[in-house]
Scaffold this motif. Structure first.
Motif, PDB file in Angstrom:
ATOM      1  N   SER A 178       8.205   7.151   4.256  1.00  0.00           N
ATOM      2  CA  SER A 178       7.017   6.438   3.974  1.00  0.00           C
ATOM      3  C   SER A 178       6.674   5.828   5.277  1.00  0.00           C
ATOM      4  N   PHE A 193       2.652   6.226   6.600  1.00  0.00           N
ATOM      5  CA  PHE A 193       1.854   5.231   5.899  1.00  0.00           C
ATOM      6  C   PHE A 193       2.035   3.808   7.008  1.00  0.00           C
ATOM      7  N   ASN A 232      -6.968   2.310   0.634  1.00  0.00           N
ATOM      8  CA  ASN A 232      -6.505   2.169  -0.819  1.00  0.00           C
ATOM      9  C   ASN A 232      -7.566   1.611  -1.827  1.00  0.00           C
ATOM     10  N   GLY A 263       6.855  -3.684  -7.716  1.00  0.00           N
ATOM     11  CA  GLY A 263       5.881  -3.843  -6.745  1.00  0.00           C
ATOM     12  C   GLY A 263       6.239  -4.807  -5.648  1.00  0.00           C
ATOM     13  N   TRP A 295      -6.239  -4.594   2.363  1.00  0.00           N
ATOM     14  CA  TRP A 295      -5.331  -4.016   1.673  1.00  0.00           C
ATOM     15  C   TRP A 295      -4.743  -2.819   2.265  1.00  0.00           C
ATOM     16  N   THR A 296      -5.356  -1.832   2.610  1.00  0.00           N
ATOM     17  CA  THR A 296      -4.745  -0.617   3.506  1.00  0.00           C
ATOM     18  C   THR A 296      -4.030  -1.019   4.717  1.00  0.00           C
ATOM     19  N   GLN A 321       0.089  -1.096   5.523  1.00  0.00           N
ATOM     20  CA  GLN A 321       0.647  -0.412   6.609  1.00  0.00           C
ATOM     21  C   GLN A 321       1.634  -1.337   7.640  1.00  0.00           C
ATOM     22  N   ASN A 331       4.667  -2.043   5.424  1.00  0.00           N
ATOM     23  CA  ASN A 331       5.417  -0.735   5.449  1.00  0.00           C
ATOM     24  C   ASN A 331       6.260  -0.572   6.676  1.00  0.00           C
ATOM     25  N   PHE A 359       4.310   2.455   0.465  1.00  0.00           N
ATOM     26  CA  PHE A 359       2.807   2.076   0.484  1.00  0.00           C
ATOM     27  C   PHE A 359       2.134   1.813  -0.690  1.00  0.00           C
ATOM     28  N   ASP A 360       2.401   2.666  -1.461  1.00  0.00           N
ATOM     29  CA  ASP A 360       1.847   2.706  -2.870  1.00  0.00           C
ATOM     30  C   ASP A 360       2.510   1.627  -3.778  1.00  0.00           C
ATOM     31  N   LYS A 361       3.433   0.815  -3.622  1.00  0.00           N
ATOM     32  CA  LYS A 361       4.089  -0.348  -4.069  1.00  0.00           C
ATOM     33  C   LYS A 361       3.421  -1.592  -3.707  1.00  0.00           C
ATOM     34  N   ARG A 415       0.459  -4.607  -2.943  1.00  0.00           N
ATOM     35  CA  ARG A 415      -0.580  -5.091  -3.441  1.00  0.00           C
ATOM     36  C   ARG A 415      -0.823  -6.376  -2.384  1.00  0.00           C
TER      37      ARG A 415
END
Length: 787
Positions: free
Chosen positions: A11, A15, A24, A494, A509-510, A514, A517, A524-526, A528
């Motif tokens: 990941s 990411f 995101n 999350g 957010w993105t 990163q 991460n 990354f997809d977890k 918030r």
């Protein structure tokens, strides 16, 4: 027992920091799932509409609301007197500037609604609340306002003239602040010894900010808890909550501020506006939520405007082109009221940015911040940063032309060398990083500078004038503040980052995901992000001045280190090893020298499932952390623009655009490039299209998109973008802000390119906006003079 998993490491490779991860944020927004302030509708809500002054200056004789009160659906009518009786405070500036003589700035506070005089077209006078929006607006039309019209003054340079109409009796000559910076005697001596002086009259034209989303707010009040909730646009929910509480004269904990999505701000929506106070008051008085939404025509006069400066800039040079001193004398237009940071843009921020990346030893600035009968001026993408760079780059290009020196060579001769860094500038800033000559070279290479003459000949065959311009810039971001970096491992698996900056298009957010991460290996997809609800945050500084990645990024890095320390203590029990033997890498805790490990997400899961730990062991991985304040960063870059001008119509088209930026460590190149491109288009708009025109009575003549030309997709060229990163040494990520850099590079490069194109006619300077009419008139005048 081998508990190693490699998902976290994979990941981070995909990411982590530096990866071009798609935003995101975007899927929700393009599917219409965002929540902007006007999307909020509460049970039982009613609607507010404002009655505004239709004249720019006058004495209020009478406000008659009797007819409006009888209109269908009308529930309440409030005037300035009503809000004053309720004990609300006036809006006030936030920056304690002092004039040259040591006296405080004439910080005229702004009433929520005027009672005695009106000072610009759009000054709010009455708030109507009704069952429906249409009923509220109809009732507003029925309010009769009797105003004795007085003469108005529009331009700052006119406002200081003897006999000009006064905006405030307490501000002689309409001057709110007389600001000086620098050693005037040394600057005067340098100019006296100079072999050449370049002098330009420079106008930084007023713009209507025109965020895509008109301002809207929904206010509610809970009588039992005596607590307000305000849904509205902002650049930081905690700052807006604090100002709202100050205005209402209630403790800050009695206000909740929620702002989920904001459709553009650029500085303007960072303020609390009078309409919000009216809505909050109505919600308490009526016991029902109150909603107010500006129509676009209202936004032209109810939002704050941006820019509006006028300076005479002077650059003193030696015979060989060495810069000796820089001097600016002029005005900043405050409008009718001082906004939160109103004087900053034409004073200190010009000083900090006009000195730019050149080793000019001396700078002097004398600015008068002046009241006029116009819409108040606030921050607009850069807030003095683009202005300072624009002023300097126009002087540099003009000096090169006047002295017969190549503009590239003149810049390189005066660049601060990489070997001179850290460099203490006469503006008071200390540059910690940068390689300005290399960036110029890379930008010229990217732009195919050497191939320009062939392109110019090709344009000429089509009857077009072609010009090229350089805009090299350096920005001083806002400094790092005391910022929240909270990390919470949620019950559903999350992980939530909480921080006090605010995303209104930047891609927080993105970007922040990163960073997390990379630091912790959290998928990354977890991840918030919570920035939007003041009840969910314990502190933070908001977004502004291109500081968010330094503020929140630093806080996330430091908070992550605390999570790792907690994780090592917990992992030592799971893996049955000493804490000192536990190492952390790419999301995994392992025993040094072995293949035994447990991932951070596995630890979080075991904790949720009731992992038994000794009393002295941490019971969660959660961390609340505040970073300490720190210094600014110094993003910089070089933009190269090429334009074509049709001499028959005056239409100017940007046909080629190249840029290289130093933003330190680039967390996400897609996000950074998008931010810079957006700023470039705004700069193109200000330079070539956007013309804010008032008549002599203070009426805004360009009050709609039929009259005010916004840049469109076909006004923007294809962009060639490059990075040359010199990491900042003042924060752990090495990052520098990027949100305002596009304007700082585009304004000088576009205008320098236009002047290069028009040099065929001997034209040396046109002030922005260089509309087709203005360009055509300049060409006709040049032809007449040459005849």
């Amino acid at each position: 027992m081998n508990l190693r998993v490699d998902d976290e490491a994979l990941s981070t490779m995909k990411f982590g920091i530096g990866q071009p991860v798609k935003r995101n944020e975007d899927m929700r927004l393009i599917q219409g799932q965002g929540q902007y302030s006007d999307d909020v509708n509460l049970k039982g809500q009613v609607y507010a509409a404002m009655v505004r002054s239709s004249v720019a200056h006058g004495t209020i004789r009478k406000i008659d609301t009797s007819a409006a009160a009888k209109m269908p659906g009308v529930l309440a009518i409030y005037t300035g007197a009503d809000l004053q009786k309720a004990g609300y405070a006036d809006l006030a500036p936030r920056l304690p500037f002092k004039s040259t003589d040591g006296t405080p700035m004439k910080a005229m506070t702004r009433p929520v609604m005027s009672q005695d005089k009106v000072r610009y077209v759009g000054d709010p006078l009455v708030c109507i609340i009704a069952e429906t929006d249409a009923q509220a607006r109809d009732a507003a039309e029925a309010v009769a306002v009797d105003i004795e019209t007085l003469p108005a003054v529009i331009e700052a340079s006119d406002a200081v003239k003897p006999g000009a109409p006064l905006v405030y009796d307490e501000a002689p000559n309409n001057v709110g602040l007389s600001y000086s910076y620098g050693d005037a005697d040394k600057v005067k001596e340098a100019f006296a010894k100079a072999d050449h002086v370049t002098k330009l009259h420079l106008i930084d034209s007023r713009v209507v900010i025109n965020a895509m989303e008109p301002r809207a707010a929904v206010a509610s009040y809970d009588k039992k808890s005596e607590r307000f909730t305000l849904y509205g646009p902002t650049q930081g929910v905690l700052g807006s909550r604090a100002v709202a509480a100050e205005l209402l004269n209630v403790p800050v904990e009695k206000i909740r501020f929620v702002s989920v999505n904001v459709g553009g701000s650029f500085g303007m929506k960072g303020s609390i506006f009078p309409e919000y106070v009216c809505a909050l008051h109505g919600a308490r008085e009526l016991g029902r939520p109150v909603k107010i939404t500006d129509q676009r025509s209202e936004s032209f006069i109810s939002d704050h405007h941006g820019r509006d400066q006028e300076f005479v800039g002077e650059l003193a040079l030696a015979k060989d082109g060495t810069f000796l001193a820089l001097r600016f004398t002029g005005f900043g237009n405050l409008g009718a009221y001082v906004t939160a940071m109103g004087p900053l843009f034409s004073t200190l921020n010009v000083v900090k940015h006009a000195i730019s990346l050149y080793k000019t030893p001396l700078i002097e600035l004398n600015a008068q911040c002046v009241f006029t009968h116009t819409v108040p001026i606030t921050a607009y993408r850069g807030a003095g940063r683009p202005e300072g760079n624009y002023y300097m780059e126009r002087l540099v290009d003009t000096a090169a032309r006047e002295m017969g020196i190549d503009p590239v060579k003149l810049r390189k001769k005066n660049h601060i060398r990489k070997s001179q860094i850290p460099y203490k500038a006469p503006s008071g800033s200390t540059y910690d990083s940068g390689d300005f000559a290399t960036i110029l070279d890379q930008a010229l290479e990217l732009a195919d500078w050497k191939g320009f003459n062939a392109r110019k000949r090709e344009s000429a065959k089509r009857g077009k004038l072609r010009g090229r311009g350089i805009g090299q810039f350096l920005e001083v971001t806002a400094p790092i503040g005391k910022e929240l970096g909270a990390i919470k491992f949620d019950a559903d698996g999350g992980v939530t980052i909480s921080t006090g900056t605010h995303d209104h298009g930047q891609g927080h957010w993105t970007t922040f995901a990163q960073v997390l991460n990379t630091q912790l290996g959290v998928p990354f997809d977890k991840i918030r992000l919570m920035q939007t609800d003041s009840d969910e945050l314990v502190g933070g500084t908001g977004t502004g001045g291109s500081k968010s990645i330094m503020n929140s990024g630093t806080a996330i890095v430091e908070a992550s280190a605390k999570v790792v320390e907690k994780g090592k203590a917990i992992a030592s029990h799971i893996l049955e090893a000493g804490v000192d033997d536990i190492v952390f890498e790419a999301g995994n805790f392992s025993i040094a020298g072995t293949d035994r490990s447990v991932s951070i997400m596995q630890i979080a899961q075991q904790l949720r499932e009731g992992l038994k730990l000794p009393k002295d062991a941490p019971k969660s991985l959660d961390v609340d952390h505040f970073t300490d304040p720190g210094p600014a960063t110094y993003p910089n870059g070089c933009h190269v623009c090429e334009v074509e001008v049709d001499p028959e119509t005056g239409v100017t088209e940007v046909v080629k655009y190249s840029m290289v930026g130093d933003f330190g460590t680039v967390i996400n190149p897609i996000v950074v490039e998008g931010q810079v491109q957006g700023g470039v288009v705004q700069g193109i708009g200000q330079c070539l299209l956007e013309s804010t025109v008032f008549d002599a009575d203070g009426q805004l003549l360009t009050g709609s998109f039929m009259d005010y030309a916004m840049p469109r997709a076909d006004d923007a060229p294809s962009f060639a973008n490059g990075f040359h990163s010199e990491p900042a040494t003042t924060n752990p990520l090495g990052v520098k802000g990027c949100g305002e850099a596009g304007c700082s590079g585009s304004m000088p490069s576009v205008m320098n390119a236009l002047m290069d194109a028009l040099s065929d006619y001997g034209i040396t300077h046109i002030n922005m906006p260089a509309t087709p009419l203005r360009v055509w008139q300049a060409i006709q005048e040049a032809k007449k003079n040459a005849a």
